[in-house]
Design an enzyme around this catalytic site. Structure first.
Site, PDB file in Angstrom:
ATOM      1  N   GLY A  80      -3.132  -3.112   1.590  1.00 57.15           N
ATOM      2  CA  GLY A  80      -2.290  -2.938   2.777  1.00 57.15           C
ATOM      3  C   GLY A  80      -1.740  -4.254   3.268  1.00 57.15           C
ATOM      4  O   GLY A  80      -1.795  -5.268   2.558  1.00 57.15           O
ATOM      5  N   ASN A  81      -1.199  -4.252   4.461  1.00 53.83           N
ATOM      6  CA  ASN A  81      -0.712  -5.491   5.057  1.00 53.83           C
ATOM      7  C   ASN A  81      -0.898  -5.429   6.565  1.00 53.83           C
ATOM      8  O   ASN A  81      -1.341  -4.421   7.108  1.00 53.83           O
ATOM      9  CB  ASN A  81       0.747  -5.754   4.661  1.00 53.83           C
ATOM     10  CG  ASN A  81       1.660  -4.654   5.141  1.00 53.83           C
ATOM     11  OD1 ASN A  81       1.884  -4.492   6.328  1.00 53.83           O
ATOM     12  ND2 ASN A  81       2.195  -3.864   4.200  1.00 53.83           N
ATOM     13  N   LYS A  82      -0.539  -6.523   7.239  1.00 59.93           N
ATOM     14  CA  LYS A  82      -0.893  -6.657   8.662  1.00 59.93           C
ATOM     15  C   LYS A  82       0.124  -6.036   9.614  1.00 59.93           C
ATOM     16  O   LYS A  82      -0.034  -6.142  10.829  1.00 59.93           O
ATOM     17  CB  LYS A  82      -1.042  -8.145   9.013  1.00 59.93           C
ATOM     18  CG  LYS A  82      -2.236  -8.790   8.353  1.00 59.93           C
ATOM     19  CD  LYS A  82      -2.329 -10.226   8.814  1.00 59.93           C
ATOM     20  CE  LYS A  82      -3.627 -10.868   8.362  1.00 59.93           C
ATOM     21  NZ  LYS A  82      -3.692 -12.271   8.779  1.00 59.93           N
ATOM     22  N   SER A  83       1.172  -5.412   9.097  1.00 59.98           N
ATOM     23  CA  SER A  83       2.210  -4.908   9.997  1.00 59.98           C
ATOM     24  C   SER A  83       1.662  -3.809  10.918  1.00 59.98           C
ATOM     25  O   SER A  83       1.000  -2.882  10.465  1.00 59.98           O
ATOM     26  CB  SER A  83       3.382  -4.361   9.185  1.00 59.98           C
ATOM     27  OG  SER A  83       4.318  -3.790  10.048  1.00 59.98           O
ATOM     28  N   ALA A  97       6.898  -2.995   6.543  1.00 59.11           N
ATOM     29  CA  ALA A  97       6.455  -3.944   5.520  1.00 59.11           C
ATOM     30  C   ALA A  97       6.006  -3.107   4.322  1.00 59.11           C
ATOM     31  O   ALA A  97       4.977  -2.429   4.377  1.00 59.11           O
ATOM     32  CB  ALA A  97       5.311  -4.782   6.057  1.00 59.11           C
TER      33      ALA A  97
END
Ligand code: C5P
Length: 398
Positions: free
Chosen positions: A201-204, A268
């Site tokens: 995943g990512n931090k968005s 993102a």
């Protein structure tokens, strides 16, 4: 804008502080007019400190100033949040036995009312009839949100989030420059499954994309929000499509692109996904000390949407986002120009995410770059960034 915030006597009165804060931070002048009962829940000192204005709820002080009509006459917008069942009954019947009631009868400004109460009280025929009366008179009454109430119970009756109340209120005064336009907005961060439990995943957080969706609605647009792992936002937009992965975003975008005037790719999106997703949970006892995951590239959704727009000669305006770890503003602008060219989009919003800045925050600093060379540096709340971006979108549409 000169905004009057009426606060009535319910437990949600403390949430008025968030509304005041957000309105003042956005540059509005806020005069708080609490009812006497609201002051049982929240102190006048708190309301004065946050609003930078004296707070008065008494009809019979400073009578010579005729403030009971002045407040209403001077307001450009009135918000009442939270609004109790008792307040709705008084307002629907034109009862002006306190300062707020007088201000409301003396105003020509648009009024937004955000009720909050227990479900039984909200659903009582008397309350429903009062709400119907107010709506028929042109007062904008929000439906309460559903969720946990003051006691053990839950159901419709919660005060909607401050952002939602403010967006709906400002919409009453906003120029409707996106009326008749359909916006397709992606928000959040994708998750690419490794196995049934893990993902890449990512931090968005989705806050910027959601702010754009709210601002676009407020400017009259029809909004479809494709939300990647941002919870249920269906209350806020015309269509909400919850998704998890890049390929789900791709399907959702592709099936709606032809009917879209503006595509905003704020999400993102993971550039890669796991080649073979395990159907069962991977176990360390079976894998040992090392694991190699083979990743394959996801399609570039924005680039392929742009190719389709170009080949079909569609007039869709496209907005891309770029999160870069640039060393300076000049470097950020250079990276943004390159990305604008690679993606082929009309507008690119670039932000510097060095050191984890931006993610999950309420404020942002971005460079908005248009294909025609216009550059706009915007620093402030994500709502402000959304408004300035939509200014660029509106001029690109024109
Ligand atoms: O290339 P980069 O990931 O930095 O590009 C970011 C922009 O491209 C964002 O607008 C994002 O939503 C979009 N994007 C996309 N498909 C991908 C990756 C990013 O549309 N696979």
């Amino acid at each position: 804008m000169r905004i009057v915030l009426g606060v009535t006597g319910g437990i949600a009165a403390y949430k008025a502080t968030t509304i005041i804060r957000q309105l003042t931070e956005a540059g509005h002048s806020v005069q708080v007019v609490p009812t006497q009962n609201a002051l049982r829940f929240i102190g006048a000192a708190t309301l004065e400190a946050l609003s930078h204005h004296a707070v008065d709820s008494d009809l019979y002080t400073d009578v010579a100033d005729v403030k009971h009509v002045q407040i209403g006459q001077n307001a450009e917008l009135i918000i009442v949040a939270p609004a109790t069942a008792s307040f709705l009954a008084r307002y629907a019947n034109g009862i002006a036995d306190d300062l707020l009631g007088n201000a409301l009868l003396a105003t020509k400004a648009p009024v937004l009312v955000a009720p909050a109460m227990h479900t039984e009280m909200w659903q009582h025929p008397a309350t429903m009839a009062n709400v119907a009366t107010l709506r028929a008179r042109g007062v904008s009454v929000l439906d309460p949100a559903s969720g946990r109430l003051t006691g053990e119970d839950s159901g419709p009756g919660r005060l909607p989030e401050a952002e939602e109340i403010i967006a709906a209120a400002l919409a009453l005064t906003n120029p409707q420059d996106l009326a008749g336009r359909t916006l397709l907005i992606t928000a959040g961060g994708t998750q690419e499954a490794i196995d049934p439990v893990r993902f890449i995943g990512n931090k968005s957080s989705g806050k910027q994309g959601l702010a754009i969706a709210r601002a676009a609605k407020a400017r009259g647009a029809k909004v479809c929000l494709i939300g990647a792992n941002i919870g249920d936002c269906s209350r806020e937009v015309d269509e909400f499509v919850p998704v998890t992965s890049a390929s789900e975003i791709e399907i959702a975008v592709n099936s709606r692109l032809d009917a879209t005037d503006v595509l905003v790719m704020a999400a993102a999106v993971s550039d890669y996904r796991v080649a073979e997703v395990s159907q069962h949970k991977l176990k360390r006892s079976e894998i040992g000390d090392e694991i190699t995951l083979k990743l394959i590239a996801n399609p570039d959704i924005l680039r392929s949407a742009q190719d389709r727009i170009d080949s079909q000669k569609l007039s869709t305006v496209t907005v891309g986002f770029a999160a870069e770890t640039a060393g300076s503003q000049q470097q950020l602008l250079e990276l943004a120009r390159i990305k604008l060219a690679t993606k082929g989009c009309d507008i690119l919003v670039a932000n510097d995410v060095s050191g984890g800045a931006v993610f999950g925050q309420d404020s942002n600093k971005v460079a908005i770059i248009a294909r025609n060379g216009d550059i706009n540096i915007v620093e402030g709340s994500k709502t402000l960034v959304a408004e300035r971006l939509l200014d660029s979108v509106a001029s690109a549409l024109a």
